[in-house]
Design an enzyme around this catalytic site. Structure first.
Site, short mmCIF file in Angstrom:
data_model
loop_
_atom_site.label_atom_id
_atom_site.label_comp_id
_atom_site.label_asym_id
_atom_site.label_seq_id
_atom_site.Cartn_x
_atom_site.Cartn_y
_atom_site.Cartn_z
N LYS A 133 45.21 50.47 30.35
CA LYS A 133 45.27 50.33 29.51
C LYS A 133 43.53 50.86 29.12
O LYS A 133 43.71 51.73 28.05
CB LYS A 133 45.47 49.26 29.52
CG LYS A 133 45.35 48.26 27.19
CD LYS A 133 45.39 46.74 27.23
CE LYS A 133 44.37 46.62 25.93
NZ LYS A 133 44.85 45.14 25.60
N GLU A 166 40.34 51.54 40.39
CA GLU A 166 41.60 52.38 41.03
C GLU A 166 42.33 53.28 40.88
O GLU A 166 42.40 54.54 41.88
CB GLU A 166 41.78 50.77 41.58
CG GLU A 166 40.89 49.80 42.20
CD GLU A 166 40.15 49.28 41.41
OE1 GLU A 166 39.88 49.25 40.24
OE2 GLU A 166 39.98 47.78 41.74
N GLY A 209 46.47 43.22 29.48
CA GLY A 209 47.36 42.83 30.45
C GLY A 209 47.99 42.56 30.83
O GLY A 209 49.14 42.72 31.22
N ARG A 210 47.90 41.28 31.24
CA ARG A 210 48.07 40.83 32.15
C ARG A 210 49.46 40.14 30.96
O ARG A 210 50.87 39.27 32.32
CB ARG A 210 47.41 39.03 32.66
CG ARG A 210 47.00 38.96 32.13
CD ARG A 210 46.00 37.60 32.39
NE ARG A 210 45.24 37.06 31.87
CZ ARG A 210 44.32 37.72 30.63
NH1 ARG A 210 43.43 38.46 31.92
NH2 ARG A 210 43.31 36.34 30.47
N GLU A 225 43.23 34.29 36.19
CA GLU A 225 42.03 34.75 35.37
C GLU A 225 43.23 34.94 33.41
O GLU A 225 41.95 34.93 32.64
CB GLU A 225 42.70 36.74 35.27
CG GLU A 225 42.53 37.81 34.69
CD GLU A 225 42.35 39.24 34.34
OE1 GLU A 225 42.01 39.58 36.00
OE2 GLU A 225 42.99 39.70 34.28
N HIS A 232 57.33 26.77 57.25
CA HIS A 232 56.80 27.48 58.51
C HIS A 232 54.80 27.67 58.49
O HIS A 232 54.35 28.88 60.11
CB HIS A 232 57.38 28.35 59.66
CG HIS A 232 58.80 28.41 59.22
ND1 HIS A 232 59.52 27.28 60.49
CD2 HIS A 232 60.34 28.15 58.37
CE1 HIS A 232 61.20 26.55 60.01
NE2 HIS A 232 60.83 27.43 59.01
N LYS A 285 32.80 44.51 39.14
CA LYS A 285 32.82 45.71 39.01
C LYS A 285 31.74 47.04 38.63
O LYS A 285 31.22 48.12 39.11
CB LYS A 285 33.99 46.67 37.70
CG LYS A 285 35.16 45.94 37.83
CD LYS A 285 35.60 46.10 36.17
CE LYS A 285 36.83 45.84 36.10
NZ LYS A 285 37.72 46.07 34.73
O1 F6P Z 1 41.11 42.77 36.58
C1 F6P Z 1 40.56 43.17 35.22
C2 F6P Z 1 41.45 43.49 33.92
O2 F6P Z 1 40.41 44.12 33.17
C3 F6P Z 1 43.16 43.29 33.63
O3 F6P Z 1 42.81 42.25 33.57
C4 F6P Z 1 44.02 44.59 33.91
O4 F6P Z 1 45.06 44.22 33.88
C5 F6P Z 1 43.61 45.27 35.55
O5 F6P Z 1 41.90 45.18 34.94
C6 F6P Z 1 43.74 46.77 34.71
O6 F6P Z 1 43.18 47.59 33.72
P1 F6P Z 1 43.87 48.79 32.99
O7 F6P Z 1 45.15 48.80 32.46
O8 F6P Z 1 42.41 49.55 31.70
O9 F6P Z 1 43.34 49.84 33.77
#
Ligand code: F6P
Length: 546
Positions: free
Chosen positions: A199, A205, A260-261, A346, A377, A505
């Site tokens: 987003k 990452e 995002g979620r 979250e 188990h 972060k």
């Molecule tokens: O973990 C924090 C967060 O902002 C989430 O809410 C989000 O889904 C994720 O990082 C990834 O963010 P982006 O879609 O901006 O890469």
């Protein structure tokens, strides 16, 4: 007089010792404590609650501003107050006319994006949209993390039998080079389509993973058009995606009113649509929409998400149970616990009210779980015999998805047996009698019996799906989304921000600069010494500890 959360908690704490089994002396409890909606059936009769308490919980929800907030949610009020955003992901699964009515000016871009998404799915699956070297795509790699990953992952695993396109869709989330290598080892450069999903397009990452995959692709292919032809992005930050090297026609937008979620319903769902096809994706949305309709119209005492939310609050705040186990007895739903860890924790893992006041009650439970019967188990030993009571959601599809019907019957038997065992438990007396019946001498039986006692009285829900298909799966995700929303409203917090992930972060950047020799950053001796150890083994600069 209607009770408030504090009264309700007090009342619940008085019933913690009450036997759930005894509640079944009320006729037709199983029938009365169950509800059907959108192809799902919820049995909540194994919860430690009676009909008077449930009526009071519903009255409390009724007296709160929940009804108004549900309508605010679907009409686009700015419920995410700390970021000044509306929360409209559910409108993405509504019919076009509703989209136009609610999204107004944004609706044209939304409809256009959906059309574009469908064209991409058609083009890739028919072969009219080809790779740089003119090959039909065989593989898709979705790069994203958090909300730009979990929904896709759970959807791909759940709906694997509904793969219509034959494409192999892979996901890459973790920044670990091992995860990247795993993809590089199996992906064919000339027929892999890559979708970078972020987003913000600033997530460390995702950007590093995308850069590494890009470098690998460019070096492994002699075709200079490879990025232009084979790379797509989904982002609300078009400029950054462009800067990364993805052409504008290949960038699908996201909107600030989709968190995002909760974004699987937007173009973030493209990798899933590339697996299950446009029709499958429409069925997924239709299933979720039928849960949306149920949520908006059913009275609270018949409203599945509201009931699940109230029972969760009863367990969390009243009975003081800090966790929630999600146990899908379905191999295809094995990614659900991970997905719900993000959506629930979250969203509601907070201790401050919307207005900034410290909350005087606990919020989201610690969510964990895995597919049954594997958990039996492993951690279920603790659920049966430790002093901690762990409320549980069991999930099962009535019709199995494999041809191995015997397996499905035994899987179902285990699911039903576990909820019963968690509720019934086994007393010392029962354990002793059993041992004596087995011919164990009295003294030995008395010594062994305490080890065989199970506390029981663990509350659970059982959610049955007719079968696991796009519709029921869509309804299931929407059910949990709404449950989490209701809990956020009743706990008076903002479920739609996630400031808690920011400190990690920030410190991550500081640690990185320290590791590269910037000794101005202040960290504890513990962390500095760990960094030194790491740097030493990697033949890098050693720091001086404070
Ligand atoms: O973990 C924090 C967060 O902002 C989430 O809410 C989000 O889904 C994720 O990082 C990834 O963010 P982006 O879609 O901006 O890469």
């Amino acid at each position: 007089m209607t009770k408030n959360l504090t009264d309700i908690c007090k009342q619940a704490s008085n019933v913690a010792k009450r036997s759930i089994l005894d509640l079944f002396s009320t006729p037709q409890r199983a029938e009365n404590f169950s509800v059907s909606a959108a192809r799902l059936f919820l049995d909540y009769s194994k919860q430690n609650v009676n009909s008077i308490e449930l009526t009071e919980l519903c009255a409390w929800a009724q007296k709160s501003d929940l009804t108004e907030k549900i309508s605010d949610l679907f009409s686009g009020k700015k419920l995410n107050n700390t970021e000044g955003r509306a929360v409209l992901h559910s409108v993405l699964r509504a019919p076009d006319a509703v989209k136009e009515q609610v999204l107004k000016d944004d609706s044209a871009e939304v409809l256009q994006t959906e059309k574009r998404m469908a064209e991409i799915v058609d083009g890739v699956s028919t072969g009219s949209l080809m790779s740089a070297s003119g090959k039909k795509f065989t593989d898709v790699l979705a790069i994203g993390i958090g909300g730009s990953y979990y929904g896709i992952k759970v959807g791909l695993t759940a709906l694997q039998p509904y793969n219509q396109t034959g494409l192999n869709v892979h996901v890459l989330a973790n920044i670990d080079g091992g995860a990247v290598q795993e993809k590089i080892d199996k992906l064919p450069v000339d027929s892999t389509l890559v979708i970078v999903i972020s987003k913000t397009f600033t997530t460390q990452e995702t950007l590093l993973n995308a850069n590494t995959i890009k470098k690998w692709m460019c070096s492994a292919s002699s075709n200079e058009n490879i990025i232009n032809k084979q790379w797509f992005a989904v982002s609300s930050n078009v400029a950054k995606a462009n800067e990364f090297g993805i052409c504008s026609e290949h960038i699908l937008p996201m909107w600030d009113w989709v968190g995002g979620r909760f974004s699987l319903w937007s173009a973030v769902g493209l990798p899933l649509a590339l697996a299950i096809g446009n029709e499958g994706f429409a069925r997924l949305k239709a299933g979720a929409y039928s849960m949306d309709e149920h949520f908006q119209t059913a009275p609270f005492d018949k409203n599945m998400p509201v009931l699940m939310a109230l029972l969760g609050i009863w367990n969390r705040n009243g009975l003081n149970y800090p966790s929630l186990a999600i146990l899908p007895y379905d191999h295809a739903l094995r990614a659900l616990p991970g997905y719900l860890q993000q959506t629930d924790m979250e969203s509601n893992g907070k201790s401050v009210a919307n207005n900034g006041d410290k909350l005087s009650w606990q919020t989201a439970p610690v969510v964990f779980g895995q597919e049954g019967t594997n958990g039996q188990h492993a951690f279920m030993q603790l659920m049966h015999q430790s002093d901690d009571i762990i409320p549980t959601d069991f999930l099962l599809a009535v019709k199995g998805s494999s041809e191995f019907t015997e397996h499905h019957a035994i899987l179902a038997a285990n699911c039903f047996a576990q909820s019963e065992a968690l509720m019934q438990g086994k007393s010392l007396e029962q354990a002793t009698t059993e041992l004596l019946k087995q011919g164990i001498p009295l003294e030995e039986a008395h010594a062994l019996a305490p080890h065989k006692v199970m506390k029981g009285n663990t509350p659970s829900n059982t959610l049955l799906l007719d079968e696991l298909n796009p519709e029921s799966f869509g309804a299931l995700l929407a059910l949990y989304e709404h449950k989490i929303f209701v809990q956020g409203i009743l706990w008076q917090l903002n479920s739609f921000d996630q400031w808690g992930v920011e400190l990690g972060k920030e410190l991550g950047k500081k640690v990185q600069s320290l590791m590269n020799g910037d000794v101005n950053e202040k960290l504890s001796d513990s962390s500095l010494s760990l960094i030194n150890r790491f740097n030493h083994s990697n033949h890098k600069l050693i720091l001086i500890i404070n």
